[in-house]
Design an enzyme around this catalytic site. Sequence first.
Site, PDB file in Angstrom:
ATOM      1  N   ILE A  12       0.849  -1.192   0.000  1.00  0.00           N
ATOM      2  CA  ILE A  12       0.000   0.000   0.000  1.00  0.00           C
ATOM      3  C   ILE A  12       0.882   1.239   0.000  1.00  0.00           C
ATOM      4  O   ILE A  12       1.562   1.532   0.992  1.00  0.00           O
ATOM      5  CB  ILE A  12      -0.929   0.007   1.224  1.00  0.00           C
ATOM      6  CG1 ILE A  12      -1.742  -1.287   1.288  1.00  0.00           C
ATOM      7  CG2 ILE A  12      -1.863   1.217   1.193  1.00  0.00           C
ATOM      8  CD1 ILE A  12      -2.411  -1.523   2.632  1.00  0.00           C
ATOM      9  N   ASP A 113       7.893  -0.530   3.285  1.00  0.00           N
ATOM     10  CA  ASP A 113       8.277  -0.740   1.891  1.00  0.00           C
ATOM     11  C   ASP A 113       9.786  -0.790   1.706  1.00  0.00           C
ATOM     12  O   ASP A 113      10.302  -1.468   0.816  1.00  0.00           O
ATOM     13  CB  ASP A 113       7.664   0.326   0.984  1.00  0.00           C
ATOM     14  CG  ASP A 113       7.854   1.744   1.504  1.00  0.00           C
ATOM     15  OD1 ASP A 113       8.273   1.906   2.660  1.00  0.00           O
ATOM     16  OD2 ASP A 113       7.562   2.696   0.745  1.00  0.00           O
ATOM     17  N   THR A 138       5.502   8.174  -5.183  1.00  0.00           N
ATOM     18  CA  THR A 138       5.134   9.549  -4.851  1.00  0.00           C
ATOM     19  C   THR A 138       6.386  10.327  -4.461  1.00  0.00           C
ATOM     20  O   THR A 138       6.579  11.478  -4.850  1.00  0.00           O
ATOM     21  CB  THR A 138       4.112   9.560  -3.704  1.00  0.00           C
ATOM     22  OG1 THR A 138       3.002   8.736  -4.059  1.00  0.00           O
ATOM     23  CG2 THR A 138       3.625  10.969  -3.416  1.00  0.00           C
TER      24      THR A 138
END
EC number: 2.7.1.33
Length: 266
Positions: A12, A113, A138
């Site tokens: 996510i 992550d 991002t």
Amino acid sequence: MPASFPLLAVDIGNTSTVLGLADESLSLTHTWRIRTNRDLLPDDLALQLHGLFTLAGAPMPRAAVLSSVAPPLGANYAFALRRHFRVDAFEVAAENLPDVTVELDQPGSIGADRLCNLFGAERYLDAYEYAVVVDFGTSTNFDVIARGRRFLGGILATGAQVSADALFARAAKLPRITLEAPARAIGQNTVHALQSGLVFGYAEMVDGLLRRVRAELPAPAVAIATGGFARTIEGICREIDFYDETLTLRGLVELWASREAVGKGL
């Protein structure tokens, strides 16, 4: 099929969520990329997951592993899997991985992550002592990894799309463009000039930072690019050795497998 498979891996991110199903050989049999929506409730997520599996003709998961940079959404995924699929998901965190050494000032602050990238990069360390994973999302993260599951640190930079959006927001007359490489660096119209600055300029930043990282390491390092924007700069960055679109997701699967092996005393 063993009770732990198919394994669902969920990464996510702030902008996108990447999901995959892995079989008992730890190979990804199905992958999906969807938009991250923090407003979705557990029942919404269950419907979304069921729809993805059904449309792909994929089996329902029997185990799951989650990596999230949006903790409330990660908790909602975990609840949805438990309630609707009867699966207790393992949520990645530094404290859950005793075989990983995080060499940061505050080891507990490392993102989930980043840990997935560490496991995903291990296959590239056969011929190298160090690896640098450049994760284009991002934000753009440079994860510096050493053999023996050591996370040494990294670099955090603004993502290419975020930089472009900031420019467009401040310069109202500039057209919004698709981030893709133009044919040449010298642009002869506004669109090509913007593409040159945003894409070639970004690639030069990546190359420059990789050179600095390599100069600080005592031995050669392999550089691997992953993340959504990696496809755009593939072949442009001279310092990147490999492009691996599923590195983070595969790392999530291998992280889970490593933990299972430790738990079983293998």
